[in-house]
Design a protein around this motif. Structure first.
Motif, PDB file in Angstrom:
ATOM      1  N   SER A 403     -17.452  25.416 -32.362  1.00  0.00           N
ATOM      2  CA  SER A 403     -17.419  26.162 -33.614  1.00  0.00           C
ATOM      3  C   SER A 403     -16.485  25.456 -34.584  1.00  0.00           C
ATOM      4  O   SER A 403     -15.301  25.250 -34.301  1.00  0.00           O
ATOM      5  CB  SER A 403     -16.933  27.595 -33.364  1.00  0.00           C
ATOM      6  N   LEU A 404     -17.038  25.058 -35.734  1.00  0.00           N
ATOM      7  CA  LEU A 404     -16.307  24.315 -36.758  1.00  0.00           C
ATOM      8  C   LEU A 404     -16.404  25.045 -38.091  1.00  0.00           C
ATOM      9  O   LEU A 404     -17.283  25.906 -38.272  1.00  0.00           O
ATOM     10  CB  LEU A 404     -16.895  22.912 -36.917  1.00  0.00           C
ATOM     11  N   PRO A 405     -15.558  24.713 -39.058  1.00  0.00           N
ATOM     12  CA  PRO A 405     -15.720  25.302 -40.388  1.00  0.00           C
ATOM     13  C   PRO A 405     -17.107  25.026 -40.962  1.00  0.00           C
ATOM     14  O   PRO A 405     -17.732  24.007 -40.670  1.00  0.00           O
ATOM     15  CB  PRO A 405     -14.627  24.615 -41.211  1.00  0.00           C
ATOM     16  N   ALA A 425     -22.248  33.317 -38.749  1.00  0.00           N
ATOM     17  CA  ALA A 425     -21.021  34.058 -39.074  1.00  0.00           C
ATOM     18  C   ALA A 425     -20.001  33.184 -39.813  1.00  0.00           C
ATOM     19  O   ALA A 425     -18.798  33.249 -39.540  1.00  0.00           O
ATOM     20  CB  ALA A 425     -20.399  34.649 -37.813  1.00  0.00           C
ATOM     21  N   GLY A 426     -20.497  32.358 -40.742  1.00  0.00           N
ATOM     22  CA  GLY A 426     -19.608  31.552 -41.553  1.00  0.00           C
ATOM     23  C   GLY A 426     -19.013  30.346 -40.860  1.00  0.00           C
ATOM     24  O   GLY A 426     -18.062  29.751 -41.376  1.00  0.00           O
ATOM     25  N   ARG A 427     -19.549  29.974 -39.715  1.00  0.00           N
ATOM     26  CA  ARG A 427     -19.072  28.810 -39.000  1.00  0.00           C
ATOM     27  C   ARG A 427     -20.257  27.886 -38.689  1.00  0.00           C
ATOM     28  O   ARG A 427     -21.421  28.311 -38.621  1.00  0.00           O
ATOM     29  CB  ARG A 427     -18.401  29.215 -37.677  1.00  0.00           C
ATOM     30  N   CYS A 428     -19.968  26.610 -38.492  1.00  0.00           N
ATOM     31  CA  CYS A 428     -20.966  25.635 -38.075  1.00  0.00           C
ATOM     32  C   CYS A 428     -20.896  25.528 -36.552  1.00  0.00           C
ATOM     33  O   CYS A 428     -19.869  25.124 -36.005  1.00  0.00           O
ATOM     34  CB  CYS A 428     -20.687  24.279 -38.723  1.00  0.00           C
ATOM     35  N   LEU A 429     -21.991  25.901 -35.891  1.00  0.00           N
ATOM     36  CA  LEU A 429     -22.034  25.828 -34.441  1.00  0.00           C
ATOM     37  C   LEU A 429     -22.821  24.600 -34.001  1.00  0.00           C
ATOM     38  O   LEU A 429     -23.923  24.353 -34.484  1.00  0.00           O
ATOM     39  CB  LEU A 429     -22.691  27.076 -33.849  1.00  0.00           C
ATOM     40  N   LEU A 430     -22.248  23.862 -33.063  1.00  0.00           N
ATOM     41  CA  LEU A 430     -22.918  22.722 -32.443  1.00  0.00           C
ATOM     42  C   LEU A 430     -23.205  23.107 -31.003  1.00  0.00           C
ATOM     43  O   LEU A 430     -22.359  22.999 -30.116  1.00  0.00           O
ATOM     44  CB  LEU A 430     -22.039  21.469 -32.509  1.00  0.00           C
ATOM     45  N   ASP A 431     -24.428  23.597 -30.768  1.00  0.00           N
ATOM     46  CA  ASP A 431     -24.838  24.071 -29.461  1.00  0.00           C
ATOM     47  C   ASP A 431     -25.135  22.872 -28.553  1.00  0.00           C
ATOM     48  O   ASP A 431     -25.835  21.939 -28.941  1.00  0.00           O
ATOM     49  CB  ASP A 431     -26.079  24.957 -29.602  1.00  0.00           C
ATOM     50  N   LEU A 432     -24.633  22.909 -27.338  1.00  0.00           N
ATOM     51  CA  LEU A 432     -24.719  21.750 -26.449  1.00  0.00           C
ATOM     52  C   LEU A 432     -25.928  21.749 -25.521  1.00  0.00           C
ATOM     53  O   LEU A 432     -26.161  20.754 -24.828  1.00  0.00           O
ATOM     54  CB  LEU A 432     -23.443  21.643 -25.605  1.00  0.00           C
ATOM     55  N   ARG A 433     -26.732  22.805 -25.480  1.00  0.00           N
ATOM     56  CA  ARG A 433     -27.810  22.851 -24.489  1.00  0.00           C
ATOM     57  C   ARG A 433     -28.822  21.724 -24.693  1.00  0.00           C
ATOM     58  O   ARG A 433     -29.331  21.153 -23.732  1.00  0.00           O
ATOM     59  CB  ARG A 433     -28.513  24.213 -24.505  1.00  0.00           C
TER      60      ARG A 433
END
Length: 458
Positions: A403-405, A425-433
């Motif tokens: 989870s990043l800005p 939710a206002g964050r940049c998610l980098l999902d690893l799957r």
């Protein structure tokens, strides 16, 4: 009386003239094109990318030097930085969306075995030649044999250029000028406005809709069967589900109606998968009585884009001999990638589908700790991934993400190594799957490299 420049001073105070442009002596120091091209790195780039593309990058670098944006001695390196990795305009992307088969990102990633097979097949091959006899042979016979081996219930197999083409070939060969009986609840529209009814009607077939949106029984199909029936069509709903008061007929319930039953399973699952118990698969449908199954190769199979046709020997061979089959056939590179996918090690799609949530969380925590040590606002969080590509609608796969800005989303997409995540939710998610473990270091470096840009957009 004006002040004199400080002796030995350099930089913006003396590097530019009153008009804002670099002084003439700086512009004269910009190296000539032929001089720059003698740089061994750029000479190698000419062999890889072509002279025109490299010269264009050199000219851009020279213009930057003339404008004062870069020092003249940096022209060769600047030109190298402007060049793409390959002669194609397509850029490799790290898929951190949490969608395993993301259509906009090309769906399934090929395995290392499939990529090697494509490289080997790029030159002359025996795609339609029997090297023993020296005479013409069945096109892609080894790939077709591998596909047949993976689906034992199929009498024969044929491959076309995508899943929609497989259904078009079936409708054209079996129902042109006739009726296709299909449930109203399966008249679907998928991505980019693609509507199944439009596709089928374009083949010259007529649609006979039966049942209702939520309930279609075997009796509905039986009542519609007549002398003009080409076949009964069952369609996987792909990217949606109907729940509640519902009823749909299965292939086994329709197999005795006296006409072929064609099942479009869509997602390309060849056999049952424990992680996707509700997803239709080719072998099960054929054993249940389907005469023909159509599917995509670049979805859950994890191979190249292609359309698969599996079923009764006489039907498949009739389709393969139809004039339209020539227009829809696949090239040798697709056949090579498909065979390697079928016979080789587990594909990236298979590995992503079976990745354990604990292992994903451990990867996320390790990456988050390393990036946080560099001063980046990041944390490991739980996430939910999906299959995508129309496969397993409604199925959620437990995952983990960085989870990043929010500002990192655009910075990562436009970075030197593009990374595509998702906003939540206002964050940049980098999902690893969908990110192979061997790409973790590349992912971390990509995040580090765009930190200044991400901060600048905050």
């Amino acid at each position: 009386m004006g002040q004199r420049p400080v002796a030995g001073a350099t930089g913006e105070a003396t590097a530019r003239s009153a008009g804002g442009a670099p002084p003439a002596d700086v512009r004269r120091r910009v190296p000539r094109t032929d001089t720059v091209l003698r740089d061994p790195r750029l000479a190698a780039a000419v062999d890889r990318l072509g002279a025109d593309r490299v010269k264009a990058a050199v000219r851009q670098a020279q213009e930057r030097a003339r404008s004062g944006a870069v020092p003249p001695e940096q022209v060769p390196q600047t030109a190298l930085d402007l060049l793409p990795g390959t002669a194609s305009g397509l850029r490799p992307v790290i898929n951190a969306t949490g969608v395993l088969l993301h259509t906009n990102l090309g769906r399934a990633a090929l395995s290392a075995a499939a990529r090697q097979a494509v490289r080997e097949a790029a030159g002359p091959t025996d795609v339609e030649l029997d090297l023993t006899t020296g005479v013409r042979a069945r096109r892609g016979r080894s790939a077709l044999a591998a596909l047949h081996a993976r689906v034992p219930a199929a009498g024969d197999a044929h491959v076309v250029n995508n899943g929609a083409a497989a259904l078009v070939l079936a409708a054209t060969a079996l129902a042109a000028g006739k009726e296709i009986v299909v449930s109203r609840g399966e008249m679907v529209e998928i991505g980019d406005g693609f509507r199944l009814p439009d596709l089928l009607v374009s083949t010259g077939a007529r649609l006979r809709e039966v049942g209702t949106t939520n309930r279609t029984t075997p009796a509905d199909y039986a009542a519609a069967i007549g002398p003009d029936t080409g076949f009964v069509l069952k369609v996987h709903p792909s990217n949606f589900r109907i729940t509640g008061f519902t009823r749909s007929a299965e292939a086994a319930e329709l197999a005795g109606l006296g006409v072929p039953v064609v099942v479009d399973i869509g997602s390309g699952l060849l056999a049952p998968h424990p992680a996707l118990p509700g997803e239709p698969d080719a072998d099960t449908q054929l054993r249940a009585g389907a005469a023909l199954v159509t599917a995509s190769g670049d979805k859950l199979l994890g191979g190249p884009q292609c359309g698969l046709l599996l079923g009764r020997t006489e039907l498949v061979r009739a389709l393969a001999r139809h004039p339209l089959a020539r227009a829809l056939r696949v090239d040798k590179l697709t056949l090579a990638a498909l065979e390697a996918t079928l016979t080789g090690p587990p594909t990236p799609t298979a590995l992503a589908l079976t990745a354990g949530p604990e292992a994903l969380r451990a990867r996320a925590e390790r990456l988050a700790a390393a990036l946080a040590a560099d001063g980046i606002d990041v944390r490991a969080v739980d996430s939910a991934a999906t299959v995508g590509g129309g496969g397993a609608p409604g199925v959620s796969l437990p995952s983990a993400a960085l989870s990043l800005p929010e500002t990192y989303a655009r910075a990562l997409r436009t970075g030197r190594v593009p990374v595509v995540g998702r906003l939540e939710a206002g964050r940049c998610l980098l999902d690893l799957r969908a990110v192979p473990p061997e790409d973790d270091d590349r992912l971390a470096e990509a995040v580090r490299s765009v930190r200044p840009a991400a901060r600048g957009r905050a």
